[in-house]
Design a protein around this motif. Structure first.
Motif: not given
Length: 229
Positions: A39-58
């Motif tokens: 449900a909303p307000s939970a932590q989910l795994a998110l991908f974004h690109q940081e320079g040449q790297f792919l980064r995953a964060d909760m």
């Protein structure tokens, strides 16, 4: 989208679908996420690109600007407004992808309670959803104001019978373009307005009403309550 979803596979399953060859900076962990009823307000795994790297964060599902202290944090932004909406101006350039396994909708079918439906891809591949948000980077440490919103659009085709709105989902090629920092904001807007996936990609079926209780997190919640034909 009603605000409930599943993200149970592991980070590397999602990375394989994105098919980005660059090295992964992984702050989301190596184990399966096993989130069946989110449900909303939970932590989910998110991908974004940081320079040449792919980064995953909760990252927390839901975001509002620091000045909007008098309202709840939205969980989605309308595709036809988000690029020019002052409320989301600070995060519109911060594009990301949330890979989910399915989402849920509740339909009034005339009974005492609404019937939940599960929506997933017919090929069972992860669903790549376009999102924007505020999230950790090399220059930005995790912050209490971090969060993200799904970009949502009018449902199309048969999905209108399930709900009026759905997340904007992208095929892997467009997801990579959406993530790429070199993609212009104008092109990013075109991607989400014109190129999202068709309803024929998806299937949906009834699931047990126990999904309505957010404390229920067992894997059986994603099984059909009626046999699929």
């Amino acid at each position: 989208m009603c605000g409930r979803l599943s993200q149970y596979r592991g980070i590397y399953d999602f990375v394989a679908v994105l098919n980005i060859p660059n090295a992964l900076i992984n702050y989301a962990g190596d184990l399966p996420l096993e989130l069946y009823n989110v449900a909303p307000s939970a932590q989910l795994a998110l991908f974004h690109q940081e320079g040449q790297f792919l980064r995953a964060d909760m990252v927390r599902w839901g975001w509002r600007p620091r000045w909007a202290v008098d309202r709840a944090a939205p969980i989605k932004a309308r595709v036809d407004r988000v690029a020019h909406d002052p409320f989301f101006r600070a995060i519109w350039p911060h594009r990301a992808i949330i890979a989910i396994d399915n989402w849920f909708e509740w339909i009034d079918e005339g009974g005492p309670k609404k019937q939940p439906y599960l929506i997933r891809r017919k090929d069972r591949a992860p669903i790549l959803c376009a999102v924007i948000g505020q999230y950790p980077t090399a220059e930005h440490e995790p912050d209490a104001h971090d969060g993200f919103v799904f970009i949502s659009a009018d449902s199309r085709g048969g999905m209108v019978d399930i709900h009026d709105w759905q997340p904007v989902t992208l095929n892997p090629e467009l997801a990579r373009e959406w993530l790429n920092p070199a993609t212009s904001e104008k092109r990013a807007e075109q991607i989400i307005l014109l190129r999202w996936e068709r309803p024929e990609v998806f299937e949906w079926f009834k699931v047990d009403r126990a999904i309505g209780n957010i404390r229920n997190q067992q894997s059986g919640l994603i099984n059909p309550s009626d046999p699929l034909i």
